[in-house]
Write a protein that holds these residues in place. Sequence first.
Motif, PDB file in Angstrom:
ATOM      1  N   LYS A 220      -6.594   1.057  -2.135  1.00  0.00           N
ATOM      2  CA  LYS A 220      -6.871  -0.264  -1.573  1.00  0.00           C
ATOM      3  C   LYS A 220      -7.972  -0.145  -0.520  1.00  0.00           C
ATOM      4  O   LYS A 220      -8.171   0.911   0.086  1.00  0.00           O
ATOM      5  CB  LYS A 220      -5.620  -0.849  -0.924  1.00  0.00           C
ATOM      6  CG  LYS A 220      -4.395  -0.885  -1.818  1.00  0.00           C
ATOM      7  CD  LYS A 220      -4.475  -1.967  -2.853  1.00  0.00           C
ATOM      8  CE  LYS A 220      -3.165  -2.065  -3.628  1.00  0.00           C
ATOM      9  NZ  LYS A 220      -3.093  -3.240  -4.471  1.00  0.00           N
TER      10      LYS A 220
ATOM     11  N   ILE B  99       0.876  -1.169   0.000  1.00  0.00           N
ATOM     12  CA  ILE B  99       0.000   0.000   0.000  1.00  0.00           C
ATOM     13  C   ILE B  99       0.911   1.215   0.000  1.00  0.00           C
ATOM     14  O   ILE B  99       1.502   1.563   1.031  1.00  0.00           O
ATOM     15  CB  ILE B  99      -0.953   0.018   1.212  1.00  0.00           C
ATOM     16  CG1 ILE B  99      -1.944  -1.165   1.149  1.00  0.00           C
ATOM     17  CG2 ILE B  99      -1.753   1.314   1.252  1.00  0.00           C
ATOM     18  CD1 ILE B  99      -1.465  -2.389   1.820  1.00  0.00           C
TER      19      ILE B  99
ATOM     20  N   ALA C 150      -4.162   6.348  -0.107  1.00  0.00           N
ATOM     21  CA  ALA C 150      -3.724   5.012  -0.497  1.00  0.00           C
ATOM     22  C   ALA C 150      -4.730   3.933  -0.124  1.00  0.00           C
ATOM     23  O   ALA C 150      -4.791   2.894  -0.779  1.00  0.00           O
ATOM     24  CB  ALA C 150      -2.377   4.694   0.160  1.00  0.00           C
ATOM     25  N   PHE C 151      -5.516   4.177   0.942  1.00  0.00           N
ATOM     26  CA  PHE C 151      -6.465   3.141   1.354  1.00  0.00           C
ATOM     27  C   PHE C 151      -7.672   3.753   2.041  1.00  0.00           C
ATOM     28  O   PHE C 151      -7.616   4.865   2.579  1.00  0.00           O
ATOM     29  CB  PHE C 151      -5.795   2.100   2.267  1.00  0.00           C
ATOM     30  CG  PHE C 151      -5.324   2.619   3.601  1.00  0.00           C
ATOM     31  CD1 PHE C 151      -6.144   2.583   4.726  1.00  0.00           C
ATOM     32  CD2 PHE C 151      -4.036   3.135   3.751  1.00  0.00           C
ATOM     33  CE1 PHE C 151      -5.712   3.056   5.958  1.00  0.00           C
ATOM     34  CE2 PHE C 151      -3.584   3.608   4.977  1.00  0.00           C
ATOM     35  CZ  PHE C 151      -4.421   3.573   6.090  1.00  0.00           C
TER      36      PHE C 151
ATOM     37  N   THR D  61       2.214   7.300   3.341  1.00  0.00           N
ATOM     38  CA  THR D  61       1.017   6.499   3.063  1.00  0.00           C
ATOM     39  C   THR D  61      -0.131   6.990   3.930  1.00  0.00           C
ATOM     40  O   THR D  61      -0.023   7.001   5.161  1.00  0.00           O
ATOM     41  CB  THR D  61       1.294   5.011   3.329  1.00  0.00           C
ATOM     42  OG1 THR D  61       2.385   4.588   2.496  1.00  0.00           O
ATOM     43  CG2 THR D  61       0.072   4.167   3.045  1.00  0.00           C
TER      44      THR D  61
END
Length: 327
Positions: free
Chosen positions: A285, A5, A218-219, A180
């Motif tokens: 993600k 990730i 990123a997520f 991240t």
Amino acid sequence: MVDVINTIHISPPFINSSCAWSSDYHQLKDLYDCEYTGAVTTRTATLNGFKEDETHTVRFTTSTISTINSYGYSPYPLSTYLSWIEEILTSDPAPRHKPFIVSITSSDMDTLQTLVQLIQHLRRKLRDVVIGHKNPPIAIEFNTSCPNIPNVSPPAYTASSLSSILTVLAHEYSEDRTLTIGLKLPPYVYREQFQATLDAIRSVCIRTDSGTEVCPIAFLTCVNTLGNSLLYPDQVETDAVEYAVPTALGGLGGELMHPLALGNVYTFGELLNKEDNLSPLRSIKLFGVGGVTSKAAAQRMFKAGASCVGCATFFGKEGVQAFRKLQ
């Protein structure tokens, strides 16, 4: 299985979600030492800590592995979490690069910038001193979704609030694309809510010198507890007086949330898959959280589209061995 990730690796793809059982140093250390967790998520921290009292608690239900909680954020300030993370990482005799996901929140954008910069300071410090790795294993998860803060609605339900948060996070990402960043989201119940969140993220994507766009998020962690939930004393294990929690209303988690959590992961996955192949949003993600109390439940989350699966209620019930039972 190793899932990347942005610049962190989560293997195995199982984590704790931000919760009361990831509050203190010993809880975080146990999670870090557990071979069945691929990353450790802290309880949501603010700059100065959240004032807890006797109204903040959690109750387990009698008929399912579910909970209702009246918690706010962690009583420990972000600086305390960062010192604990530094100690855990620096004292590891064989660094495993297991990531810490630092959960933070703020309704003030200047304070949010300060929170991110404090995390970045630790990442820079660890980059050379501790692990000799260009990307220290520390990520950020911004909590957009706590339902238990009086007079403060979860910002992910309000487009303007979410946009302000994303603007700050995107700026920090543009300064360091090894950072991240994720969002912890509340449960959504109709399609326009999902699309509005993705549109807000799309609006802060960054165009690079080469002309391509990159996504600062990123997520997405789906989902936090469901607010405005009510249980009575006969529905929970622990003695209570009038209601299951002192505040009457609280956040519902665990198995009772599982179908809704699966639906949130599935819907985000469906929308992201429909994005053009060149869309920067395709890199996002999904972390599936909500009612993951068995290996079968974890597999359902993966089937719905999650790259990583998290749990809180089952972890609170079973301790770190919960993660072994999910695999």
